[in-house]
Design a protein around this motif. Sequence first.
Motif, short mmCIF file in Angstrom:
data_model
loop_
_atom_site.label_atom_id
_atom_site.label_comp_id
_atom_site.label_asym_id
_atom_site.label_seq_id
_atom_site.Cartn_x
_atom_site.Cartn_y
_atom_site.Cartn_z
N VAL A 26 0.88 -1.21 0.05
CA VAL A 26 0.03 -0.07 0.16
C VAL A 26 0.92 1.36 0.00
CG1 VAL A 26 -0.19 0.01 2.65
CG2 VAL A 26 -2.21 1.18 1.08
N THR A 27 0.52 2.11 -0.54
CA THR A 27 1.19 3.45 -0.92
C THR A 27 0.98 4.57 0.42
OG1 THR A 27 -0.28 4.89 -1.90
CG2 THR A 27 0.90 3.61 -3.60
N GLN A 28 1.85 5.55 0.36
CA GLN A 28 1.58 6.52 1.60
C GLN A 28 0.07 7.21 1.37
OE1 GLN A 28 3.50 6.92 -1.07
NE2 GLN A 28 3.58 9.20 -1.49
N ASP A 29 -0.39 7.08 0.40
CA ASP A 29 -2.00 7.38 0.44
C ASP A 29 -2.87 6.30 0.60
OD1 ASP A 29 -0.74 10.06 -0.02
OD2 ASP A 29 -0.47 9.61 -2.16
N GLY A 30 -2.31 5.37 1.09
CA GLY A 30 -3.39 4.06 1.38
C GLY A 30 -3.89 3.50 -0.28
N GLN A 31 -3.37 3.61 -1.17
CA GLN A 31 -3.65 2.83 -2.35
C GLN A 31 -2.90 1.54 -2.67
OE1 GLN A 31 -6.06 4.41 -4.42
NE2 GLN A 31 -6.37 5.73 -2.62
N PRO A 32 -3.68 0.62 -2.92
CA PRO A 32 -2.99 -0.57 -2.96
C PRO A 32 -1.82 -0.50 -4.13
CG PRO A 32 -5.54 -0.67 -3.95
CD PRO A 32 -5.06 0.74 -3.23
N PHE A 33 -1.03 -1.43 -4.28
CA PHE A 33 0.31 -1.26 -5.25
C PHE A 33 0.71 -2.73 -5.21
CE2 PHE A 33 4.36 -0.46 -6.96
CZ PHE A 33 4.21 0.72 -7.74
N THR A 34 0.99 -3.27 -6.38
CA THR A 34 1.30 -4.46 -6.69
C THR A 34 2.27 -4.74 -7.68
OG1 THR A 34 -0.14 -5.34 -8.54
CG2 THR A 34 -1.12 -5.55 -6.13
N LYS A 35 2.86 -5.75 -7.98
CA LYS A 35 3.75 -5.80 -8.88
C LYS A 35 3.34 -5.58 -10.39
CE LYS A 35 6.55 -9.19 -11.66
NZ LYS A 35 6.83 -10.55 -11.78
N ALA A 36 2.06 -5.52 -10.72
CA ALA A 36 1.49 -5.28 -11.71
C ALA A 36 1.75 -3.70 -12.14
CB ALA A 36 0.04 -5.59 -12.09
N ASP A 37 1.72 -2.86 -11.01
CA ASP A 37 1.90 -1.56 -11.05
C ASP A 37 3.41 -1.09 -11.73
OD1 ASP A 37 -0.69 -0.62 -10.32
OD2 ASP A 37 -0.24 -1.78 -8.34
N LEU A 38 4.07 -2.25 -11.59
CA LEU A 38 5.42 -1.97 -12.12
C LEU A 38 5.45 -2.06 -13.58
CD1 LEU A 38 7.81 -3.61 -9.30
CD2 LEU A 38 6.99 -1.31 -9.45
N MET A 39 4.82 -2.70 -14.17
CA MET A 39 4.83 -3.11 -15.63
C MET A 39 4.80 -1.95 -16.48
SD MET A 39 5.51 -6.00 -14.65
CE MET A 39 5.40 -7.36 -16.10
N GLY A 40 5.43 -2.09 -17.84
CA GLY A 40 5.14 -0.69 -18.54
C GLY A 40 6.17 0.39 -18.45
N GLN A 41 6.79 0.11 -17.28
CA GLN A 41 7.59 1.43 -17.22
C GLN A 41 8.88 1.12 -16.33
OE1 GLN A 41 6.48 5.04 -15.64
NE2 GLN A 41 8.48 6.08 -15.92
N ARG A 42 10.48 1.44 -16.70
CA ARG A 42 11.39 0.96 -15.99
C ARG A 42 11.29 1.61 -14.32
NH1 ARG A 42 16.18 2.73 -19.25
NH2 ARG A 42 17.82 1.29 -18.51
N THR A 43 11.67 0.82 -13.47
CA THR A 43 11.30 1.38 -12.06
C THR A 43 12.57 1.22 -11.20
OG1 THR A 43 8.89 0.59 -12.05
CG2 THR A 43 9.80 1.11 -9.93
N ILE A 44 12.87 2.15 -10.51
CA ILE A 44 13.90 2.27 -9.57
C ILE A 44 13.13 1.75 -8.08
CG2 ILE A 44 15.55 3.63 -8.12
CD1 ILE A 44 15.88 5.17 -10.77
N LEU A 45 13.22 0.55 -7.62
CA LEU A 45 12.73 0.26 -6.41
C LEU A 45 13.85 0.18 -5.48
CD1 LEU A 45 9.85 -1.09 -5.32
CD2 LEU A 45 10.65 -3.26 -5.85
N TYR A 46 13.71 1.08 -4.60
CA TYR A 46 14.59 1.10 -3.72
C TYR A 46 14.11 0.79 -2.26
CZ TYR A 46 13.64 5.76 -1.62
OH TYR A 46 13.43 6.87 -0.82
N PHE A 47 14.94 -0.08 -1.37
CA PHE A 47 14.54 -0.33 -0.12
C PHE A 47 15.28 0.16 0.88
CE2 PHE A 47 13.02 -3.87 -2.94
CZ PHE A 47 11.93 -4.37 -2.26
N TYR A 48 14.80 0.87 1.91
CA TYR A 48 15.56 1.69 2.79
C TYR A 48 14.99 1.17 4.25
CZ TYR A 48 11.69 4.90 3.06
OH TYR A 48 10.34 5.52 3.17
N PRO A 49 15.97 1.45 5.23
CA PRO A 49 15.57 1.05 6.84
C PRO A 49 14.48 1.67 7.38
CG PRO A 49 17.95 0.86 6.62
CD PRO A 49 17.13 1.67 5.34
N LYS A 50 14.59 3.17 7.49
CA LYS A 50 13.55 3.89 8.27
C LYS A 50 13.19 5.33 7.68
CE LYS A 50 12.36 4.37 13.23
NZ LYS A 50 11.16 4.23 12.58
#
Length: 156
Positions: free
Chosen positions: A16-40
Amino acid sequence: MTTLRVGDTAPDFTSVTQDGQPFTKADLMGQRTILYFYPKDNTSGCTLEAKSLRDGKAELAAMGFRIVGVSPDSERSHRNFCAKHELNFTLLADTDHSVCEAFGVWAEKSMYGRKYMGVLRTTFVIDAEGRIEKIFTKVDTKNHYRQIADAYKQAE
């Protein structure tokens, strides 16, 4: 623990996004995405990394990238983090660590001799078809957008 490699298909996930919207792998499709993981949110290194990506967003977008951040913080924490630092991209609230676990970045860490579970700061670049294109495990928090842009400019 999952160990993903360049060329692997990104794992399925639901968040879920910061705005409460669902987000799945399908939302990544169609564009290159920088998916970054950070601690806090709002910690020094994580803030430097987020600000670097914020400041480089236009250049990265011109190269065809969008930015999505992931941490175990709540939606509310992410909203506050975005507002405080004028972040202009999506953050995912991975409060159950399921996205971190799927990408193999939820692991045992150690600080001052104390062991605990946490996020290994890692960035995955995912192509428009959902395959992992690049992985950054040694993230330069202060210059992360430049680190990504330079890696792609060198590859050209």
